[in-house]
Write an enzyme that holds these catalytic residues in place. Structure first.
Site, PDB file in Angstrom:
ATOM      1  N   ASN A 120      39.806  35.889  50.088  1.00  0.00           N
ATOM      2  CA  ASN A 120      39.025  36.736  49.179  1.00  0.00           C
ATOM      3  C   ASN A 120      38.372  35.887  48.103  1.00  0.00           C
ATOM      4  O   ASN A 120      38.904  34.851  47.703  1.00  0.00           O
ATOM      5  CB  ASN A 120      39.911  37.831  48.566  1.00  0.00           C
ATOM      6  CG  ASN A 120      40.528  37.424  47.243  1.00  0.00           C
ATOM      7  OD1 ASN A 120      39.899  37.545  46.185  1.00  0.00           O
ATOM      8  ND2 ASN A 120      41.751  36.890  47.288  1.00  0.00           N
ATOM      9  N   PHE A 124      37.436  38.855  40.152  1.00  0.00           N
ATOM     10  CA  PHE A 124      37.867  39.798  39.103  1.00  0.00           C
ATOM     11  C   PHE A 124      36.887  40.947  38.846  1.00  0.00           C
ATOM     12  O   PHE A 124      36.418  41.130  37.706  1.00  0.00           O
ATOM     13  CB  PHE A 124      38.084  39.078  37.770  1.00  0.00           C
ATOM     14  CG  PHE A 124      39.221  38.107  37.725  1.00  0.00           C
ATOM     15  CD1 PHE A 124      40.255  38.147  38.644  1.00  0.00           C
ATOM     16  CD2 PHE A 124      39.272  37.144  36.717  1.00  0.00           C
ATOM     17  CE1 PHE A 124      41.309  37.245  38.583  1.00  0.00           C
ATOM     18  CE2 PHE A 124      40.322  36.235  36.640  1.00  0.00           C
ATOM     19  CZ  PHE A 124      41.336  36.282  37.580  1.00  0.00           C
ATOM     20  N   SER A 185      43.653  32.221  39.673  1.00  0.00           N
ATOM     21  CA  SER A 185      42.741  32.699  40.719  1.00  0.00           C
ATOM     22  C   SER A 185      41.656  31.655  40.930  1.00  0.00           C
ATOM     23  O   SER A 185      41.115  31.118  39.966  1.00  0.00           O
ATOM     24  CB  SER A 185      42.113  34.032  40.314  1.00  0.00           C
ATOM     25  OG  SER A 185      43.064  35.050  40.405  1.00  0.00           O
ATOM     26  N   ASN A 187      38.686  32.127  42.074  1.00  0.00           N
ATOM     27  CA  ASN A 187      37.343  32.696  42.226  1.00  0.00           C
ATOM     28  C   ASN A 187      36.559  32.919  40.940  1.00  0.00           C
ATOM     29  O   ASN A 187      35.470  33.474  40.956  1.00  0.00           O
ATOM     30  CB  ASN A 187      37.443  34.016  42.998  1.00  0.00           C
ATOM     31  CG  ASN A 187      38.106  33.812  44.345  1.00  0.00           C
ATOM     32  OD1 ASN A 187      37.750  32.900  45.087  1.00  0.00           O
ATOM     33  ND2 ASN A 187      39.097  34.638  44.655  1.00  0.00           N
ATOM     34  N   THR A 188      37.134  32.531  39.811  1.00  0.00           N
ATOM     35  CA  THR A 188      36.384  32.562  38.551  1.00  0.00           C
ATOM     36  C   THR A 188      36.169  31.110  38.155  1.00  0.00           C
ATOM     37  O   THR A 188      37.153  30.385  37.962  1.00  0.00           O
ATOM     38  CB  THR A 188      37.173  33.312  37.451  1.00  0.00           C
ATOM     39  OG1 THR A 188      37.324  34.669  37.847  1.00  0.00           O
ATOM     40  CG2 THR A 188      36.484  33.245  36.100  1.00  0.00           C
ATOM     41  N   LYS A 228      51.177  33.232  35.857  1.00  0.00           N
ATOM     42  CA  LYS A 228      51.071  33.140  37.326  1.00  0.00           C
ATOM     43  C   LYS A 228      50.365  31.844  37.696  1.00  0.00           C
ATOM     44  O   LYS A 228      49.273  31.566  37.207  1.00  0.00           O
ATOM     45  CB  LYS A 228      50.308  34.333  37.889  1.00  0.00           C
ATOM     46  CG  LYS A 228      50.246  34.331  39.428  1.00  0.00           C
ATOM     47  CD  LYS A 228      49.739  35.652  39.966  1.00  0.00           C
ATOM     48  CE  LYS A 228      49.655  35.667  41.475  1.00  0.00           C
ATOM     49  NZ  LYS A 228      49.171  36.923  42.030  1.00  0.00           N
ATOM     50  N   ASN A 257      49.567  32.217  43.466  1.00  0.00           N
ATOM     51  CA  ASN A 257      48.306  32.896  43.735  1.00  0.00           C
ATOM     52  C   ASN A 257      47.763  32.397  45.085  1.00  0.00           C
ATOM     53  O   ASN A 257      48.456  31.683  45.797  1.00  0.00           O
ATOM     54  CB  ASN A 257      47.320  32.597  42.590  1.00  0.00           C
ATOM     55  CG  ASN A 257      46.415  33.792  42.311  1.00  0.00           C
ATOM     56  OD1 ASN A 257      45.851  34.368  43.245  1.00  0.00           O
ATOM     57  ND2 ASN A 257      46.285  34.175  41.064  1.00  0.00           N
TER      58      ASN A 257
HETATM   59  C1  LIG Z   1      41.879  40.800  48.097  1.00  0.00           C
HETATM   60  C2  LIG Z   1      42.830  40.134  47.156  1.00  0.00           C
HETATM   61  C3  LIG Z   1      42.650  40.260  45.785  1.00  0.00           C
HETATM   62  C4  LIG Z   1      43.527  39.639  44.906  1.00  0.00           C
HETATM   63  N1  LIG Z   1      43.339  39.796  43.556  1.00  0.00           N
HETATM   64  C5  LIG Z   1      44.217  39.231  42.691  1.00  0.00           C
HETATM   65  C6  LIG Z   1      44.079  39.415  41.304  1.00  0.00           C
HETATM   66  O1  LIG Z   1      43.184  40.118  40.824  1.00  0.00           O
HETATM   67  N2  LIG Z   1      44.969  38.802  40.476  1.00  0.00           N
HETATM   68  C7  LIG Z   1      45.999  38.017  40.957  1.00  0.00           C
HETATM   69  O2  LIG Z   1      46.793  37.495  40.174  1.00  0.00           O
HETATM   70  N3  LIG Z   1      46.168  37.847  42.284  1.00  0.00           N
HETATM   71  C8  LIG Z   1      45.303  38.430  43.152  1.00  0.00           C
HETATM   72  N4  LIG Z   1      45.474  38.245  44.499  1.00  0.00           N
HETATM   73  C9  LIG Z   1      46.586  37.368  44.971  1.00  0.00           C
HETATM   74  C10 LIG Z   1      47.848  38.157  45.281  1.00  0.00           C
HETATM   75  O3  LIG Z   1      48.366  38.801  44.153  1.00  0.00           O
HETATM   76  C11 LIG Z   1      48.917  37.206  45.868  1.00  0.00           C
HETATM   77  O4  LIG Z   1      49.262  36.246  44.891  1.00  0.00           O
HETATM   78  C12 LIG Z   1      48.433  36.491  47.118  1.00  0.00           C
HETATM   79  O5  LIG Z   1      47.686  37.345  47.933  1.00  0.00           O
HETATM   80  C13 LIG Z   1      49.607  35.943  47.940  1.00  0.00           C
HETATM   81  O6  LIG Z   1      50.424  36.983  48.423  1.00  0.00           O
HETATM   82  P1  LIG Z   1      50.378  37.497  49.956  1.00  0.00           P
HETATM   83  O7  LIG Z   1      50.459  36.288  50.824  1.00  0.00           O
HETATM   84  O8  LIG Z   1      51.539  38.437  50.061  1.00  0.00           O
HETATM   85  O9  LIG Z   1      49.068  38.201  50.120  1.00  0.00           O
HETATM   86  C14 LIG Z   1      44.611  38.856  45.407  1.00  0.00           C
HETATM   87  C15 LIG Z   1      44.792  38.733  46.788  1.00  0.00           C
HETATM   88  C16 LIG Z   1      43.927  39.365  47.655  1.00  0.00           C
HETATM   89  C17 LIG Z   1      44.158  39.215  49.143  1.00  0.00           C
END
Ligand SMILES: Cc1cc2nc3c(=O)[nH]c(=O)nc-3n(C[C@H](O)[C@H](O)[C@H](O)COP(=O)(O)O)c2cc1C
Length: 363
Positions: A120, A124, A185, A187-188, A228, A257
Site C-alpha cells: 500500500n 495517510f 509509514s 508513504n509520507t 511504532k 510497520n
Molecule cells: C492498506 C494498509 C494501510 C495501512 N495504514 C496504516 C496506517 O495508517 N498507520 C499505521 O501505523 N500502519 C498502517 N498500516 C500497517 C499495519 O498497521 C501493519 O503494521 C502492517 O500491515 C503489518 O501487519 P500485517 O502483516 O498483519 O498486515 C497499513 C497497512 C495496510 C495494508
C-alpha cells in the site's frame, strides 16, 4: 472456510480493479453491523472467543484477549463498533493527521494473494484531527481499549512535526486510551526521518508535556504514549530509538510497520509502497526478538507483521505482550480473530501454560 472459498473470491473479483473498493465495502458492511445493536451483539456472540486465561492487564488497561486490529483499517474511527463485534481484544484507529488530506492518488492498494501480501501507498488519507475528534465524541466508540495512531500531515515540514502530532493529540485526547506516534509509514515523504534521535525526542517531549497538562486539566490519568517503528531500521538505529524512548519515558513500542523491501514476495512487482502480510513475518519476528532482548520487559511491546495464524501469534507472544493483525483479516476473513484466540488456548494447553502472560520468555 466460507470466507476463503466463497466470500473472498467474490469480493476480490467484484473489486479487482481497485482493492480499496473492497475495503470500503467491508467498512460499509461493518458500519451497518455496528449501528444495529442487536446485530452487533449477535455477531459478537458468534465471533468472540472468551477465556479468562487470555485476559491481560497492560498499561493499566484491561484486554479481554491479546489480538488487536492494526492501524490503517479504520483510519477515521467510523466503524469501531463493527470491529469490536468481531471479537478483537483492542482496536487501533488512524493514522490521523492534523490536517484533512486525501492521501496519494488511487490505486494505492495492491493485493498479492499467492503470498497473502499487500502493498500500500495510501499516504495517510485522513479526515483530519478536528473532524475525527468531532465524530468520535458523538458516537458510542468502543468498550474495548482504543489506540489512536497519529501521523504528520504531508504539507507540514519535518521541523514542525512535533507541533502537528501535539495538535492531533490534544484534539483526540478524550477519545483514546493509548496514542501511537507513527514515524514509520514509508508513504509520507521524509516521515521515517522522524525516527532519528533529535526529531523523535522533540515529538515525544512535546506530547509528554501536553499529556501531563491535559491529565491535570481533565483530572484523568495521563494517556499511554507508544512509538511504532519500521522493520527497515538497522540495529544501531533501533538502539537510537530505544535510547530516546527510555530517556523520554515512552510507555510502549509497536513493531513493525510495513517494509519497503520485497523479500519473501514471490511475484515480481514494480509497485511502490509498504509491504505487509506473510512476507513480512521474518523481519517482524527478528525485530521483535531484538526489541525484547533490549527492552528486557521494562515496557510493553505490541507485535505486528505477518501474523496469520495462532502458531505465529504464539511465537510472537514469546517476545511481546499483545499482537495486532491487518493482512490476515483481508485474506482469512473475520473468523481469524476467533481462530487465533482459540488456537492460542489450544497451544497453551499443549504446553501446560495456564495464563497467556506465561508464554512470554524471561526477557
Ligand atoms: C492498506 C494498509 C494501510 C495501512 N495504514 C496504516 C496506517 O495508517 N498507520 C499505521 O501505523 N500502519 C498502517 N498500516 C500497517 C499495519 O498497521 C501493519 O503494521 C502492517 O500491515 C503489518 O501487519 P500485517 O502483516 O498483519 O498486515 C497499513 C497497512 C495496510 C495494508
Amino acid at each position: 472456510m466460507i470466507y476463503r472459498w466463497m466470500v473472498r473470491p467474490i469480493l476480490f473479483k467484484l473489486f479487482r480493479k481497485d482493492p480499496e473498493d473492497a475495503h470500503e465495502a467491508v467498512l460499509a458492511l461493518l458500519s451497518f453491523v455496528g449501528n444495529q445493536r442487536w446485530l452487533a451483539k449477535l455477531v459478537a456472540q458468534c465471533a468472540t472467543f472468551e477465556d479468562p486465561a487470555l485476559e491481560r492487564e497492560i498499561f493499566g488497561l484491561k484486554f479481554r484477549n491479546p489480538v488487536g486490529l492494526a492501524a490503517g483499517f479504520d483510519k477515521n474511527g467510523v466503524v469501531l463498533r463493527g470491529f469490536q463485534s468481531l471479537g478483537f481484544g483492542f482496536l487501533e484507529m488512524g493514522t490521523v493527521t492534523r490536517f484533512e488530506q486525501p492521501g496519494n492518488p488511487q490505486p494505492r492498494i495492491f493485493r498479492f494473494p499467492e503470498d497473502e501480501a499487500i502493498i500500500n501507498r495510501m499516504g495517510f488519507p485522513s479526515a483530519g484531527a478536528d473532524t475525527v475528534s468531532w465524530h468520535l465524541r458523538r458516537t458510542a466508540g468502543s468498550d474495548i481499549p482504543l489506540g489512536i495512531s497519529l501521523g504528520k500531515s504531508k504539507n507540514t515540514p519535518l521541523e514542525m512535526a512535533a507541533m502537528d502530532y501535539c495538535y492531533s493529540f490534544r484534539q483526540l485526547y478524550l477519545c483514546g486510551d493509548y496514542f501511537v506516534i507513527n514515524v514509520s509509514s514509508p508513504n509520507t515523504p521524509g516521515l521515517r526521518k522522524l525516527q532519528e534521535k533529535a526529531h523523535l525526542k522533540d515529538i515525544i517531549s512535546f506530547l509528554k508535556k501536553e499529556n501531563k497538562a491535559l491529565a491535570e486539566l481533565t483530572k484523568q490519568k495521563p494517556k499511554k504514549i507508544l512509538v511504532k517503528i519500521s522493520p527497515d531500521l538497522g540495529l544501531d538505529e533501533i538502539d537510537d530509538v530505544l535510547e530516546v524512548c527510555f530517556d523520554c519515558g515512552v510507555d510502549g513500542l509497536i513493531a513493525v510497520n510495513t517494509t519497503v523491501t520485497r523479500d519473501g514476495l514471490t511475484v515480481p512487482t514494480t509497485e511502490e509502497g509498504g509491504l505487509s502480510g506473510r512476507p513480512l513475518w521474518k523481519k517482524a519476528l527478528t525485530t521483535i526478538v531484538y526489541l525484547s532482548i533490549k527492552i528486557n520487559k521494562k515496557i510493553p511491546i505490541i507485535a505486528v507483521g505477518g501474523i496469520s495464524n495462532a502458531a505465529r501469534a504464539y511465537e510472537m507472544l514469546k517476545y511481546a505482550d499483545l499482537i495486532q493483525i491487518y493482512s490476515a483479516l483481508v485474506y482469512k476473513g473475520p473468523a481469524i480473530v476467533h481462530q487465533i484466540n482459540e488456537g492460542l488456548k489450544d497451544l497453551m494447553i499443549r504446553d501446560g501454560v495456564k495464563h497467556i502472560s506465561e508464554i512470554r520468555h524471561g526477557r
